[in-house]
Enzyme design. Structure first.
Site, short mmCIF file in Angstrom:
data_model
loop_
_atom_site.label_atom_id
_atom_site.label_comp_id
_atom_site.label_asym_id
_atom_site.label_seq_id
_atom_site.Cartn_x
_atom_site.Cartn_y
_atom_site.Cartn_z
N HIS A 1 8.33 5.27 -13.24
CA HIS A 1 7.18 4.98 -12.36
C HIS A 1 7.62 5.20 -10.91
CE1 HIS A 1 4.14 2.78 -10.08
NE2 HIS A 1 3.34 2.95 -11.13
N SER B 1 -1.98 4.57 -14.20
CA SER B 1 -2.07 3.40 -13.32
C SER B 1 -1.45 2.19 -14.01
CB SER B 1 -3.54 3.14 -12.98
OG SER B 1 -3.68 1.82 -12.53
N SER B 2 -0.32 1.73 -13.47
CA SER B 2 0.39 0.61 -14.10
C SER B 2 -0.49 -0.64 -14.14
CB SER B 2 1.68 0.33 -13.32
OG SER B 2 2.28 -0.85 -13.76
N HIS C 1 3.11 4.02 -3.30
CA HIS C 1 4.09 3.43 -4.23
C HIS C 1 5.48 3.27 -3.63
CE1 HIS C 1 1.02 5.91 -6.23
NE2 HIS C 1 0.85 4.81 -6.93
N GLU D 1 6.99 3.79 -8.13
CA GLU D 1 7.44 2.63 -7.34
C GLU D 1 8.89 2.27 -7.69
OE1 GLU D 1 4.87 -0.89 -7.24
OE2 GLU D 1 6.65 -2.09 -6.82
N HIS E 1 -2.77 5.99 -7.91
CA HIS E 1 -2.88 6.53 -9.27
C HIS E 1 -4.34 6.47 -9.77
CE1 HIS E 1 1.70 5.96 -10.07
NE2 HIS E 1 1.42 7.13 -9.53
N THR F 1 5.65 -4.22 -8.39
CA THR F 1 4.58 -5.13 -7.94
C THR F 1 3.41 -5.23 -8.92
OG1 THR F 1 3.61 -3.28 -6.76
CG2 THR F 1 5.02 -4.76 -5.48
#
Ligand code: SF4
Length: 316
Positions: A127, A226-227, A77, A129, A44, A168
């Site tokens: 998201h 971007s988490s 991801h 992931e 990301h 994560t």
């Protein structure tokens, strides 16, 4: 007042999973040529994606957009199992760039699911992931939790076995609060404490906490999707320090730095170091008296294995 000290987080930027995913795309370009298809943004970060697009990589969300017999790279991801099956049926060659630390969560999801354990999956709905990990869990056993309200509305039989998994890249502190709340509701909850938050997420948040002890502002370089970068902003704010995210160094309004003397800067796990270099150069060129500080990173070189489809290319 104006900026006097610029402190760089001791640990920031690319993690091993991102380095690996980018290597996999590079090696796939070398081996298979372009156009090369990549399902979802490989990592990301806008700059990374723009660079690959300029070199002939085509990012797609659905396999329907990949012509038959082509090569497709799956992003860091993680990808749900039904997508691998679809790719196989279509005769596509898959080069899997899933981070091994995400794969570890998938394996645990399968173990719990096979044993009929209800799985509380903490993460952000939508998201990539979370979508990928959800695919490894029997839908009847899957419960997604984003916040404490979701915990209050969980309806799982009281005699059921319940385990927890996480994305994560979450906030270490928020996740530990949510797990405490879950343990209150499910005293026999199967948990390891902070679950699946990876070393890179933990280290980058720890580095921000260190900066937040003495900085008046913390600037985070990272893309809006971007988490882990967004969690760095939150970590800073939770410690009472003003913070904001910028995708590119050029987005920073330098006049903001006239209001602070001690400023921290960091970047998310998907951010190339050249963006941080550009940010520091931009600040030090504008404020010639600013002093720059950075301690050594606490991370050692970690190298993840390459998928077999491109492993012969690392030495090539
Ligand atoms: S942030 Fe963690 S889980 Fe995600 S790619 Fe990096 S090392 Fe892997």
């Amino acid at each position: 007042m104006s900026i006097k000290e610029l402190h760089l987080a001791h640990t920031q930027g690319f993690c091993a999973g991102v380095v690996n995913a980018i290597d996999i795309v590079e090696l796939s370009i070398k081996k298979f040529g372009v156009p090369l298809y990549v399902r979802h943004a490989i990592v990301h970060n806008t700059s990374v994606i723009d660079d690959f697009e300029a070199r002939g990589v085509i990012f797609i969300e659905s396999l329907d957009d990949v012509p038959d017999q082509q090569v497709v790279v799956f992003s860091a991801h993680g990808t749900a199992p039904n997508v691998y099956e679809d790719a196989k049926k279509r005769g596509l060659t898959v080069v899997d760039a899933t981070c091994p630390l995400v794969t570890k969560v998938h394996r645990q999801a399968v173990r719990y699911s096979d044993r009929g354990i209800h799985i509380i999956l903490i993460g952000h709905r939508g998201h990539q992931e979370l979508i990928g990990t959800s695919g490894y869990i029997n839908p009847e056993l899957l419960h997604i939790v984003e916040d404490v309200n979701d915990i209050h509305s969980l309806s799982i039989p009281s005699d059921a076995e319940v385990g927890v998994l996480t994305q994560t890249t979450l906030s270490v502190d928020d996740t530990s609060d949510l797990i405490k709340e879950l343990q209150y509701k499910f005293p026999n909850l199967i948990t390891g404490g902070k679950e699946d938050i990876c070393y890179a997420t933990q280290n980058r948040q720890d580095a921000v906490k260190k900066l937040a002890k003495f900085c008046q502002l913390i600037i985070v370089v990272g893309s809006a999707n971007s988490s882990n970068s967004n969690r760095l902003v939150e970590t800073s704010k939770l410690m009472g320090v003003d913070s904001f995210i910028i995708d590119l160094p050029e987005e920073l309004d330098l006049t903001v730095l006239e209001k602070f003397e001690i400023v921290g800067v960091t970047s998310g796990a998907s951010v190339p170091s050249y963006l941080m270099d550009r940010l520091v150069t931009s600040i030090t060129s504008h404020f010639s008296k600013v002093k720059v500080f950075q301690e050594n990173t606490i991370e050692k070189d970690i190298l993840f294995p390459l998928p077999k489809e491109v492993s012969d290319m690392r030495q090539a």
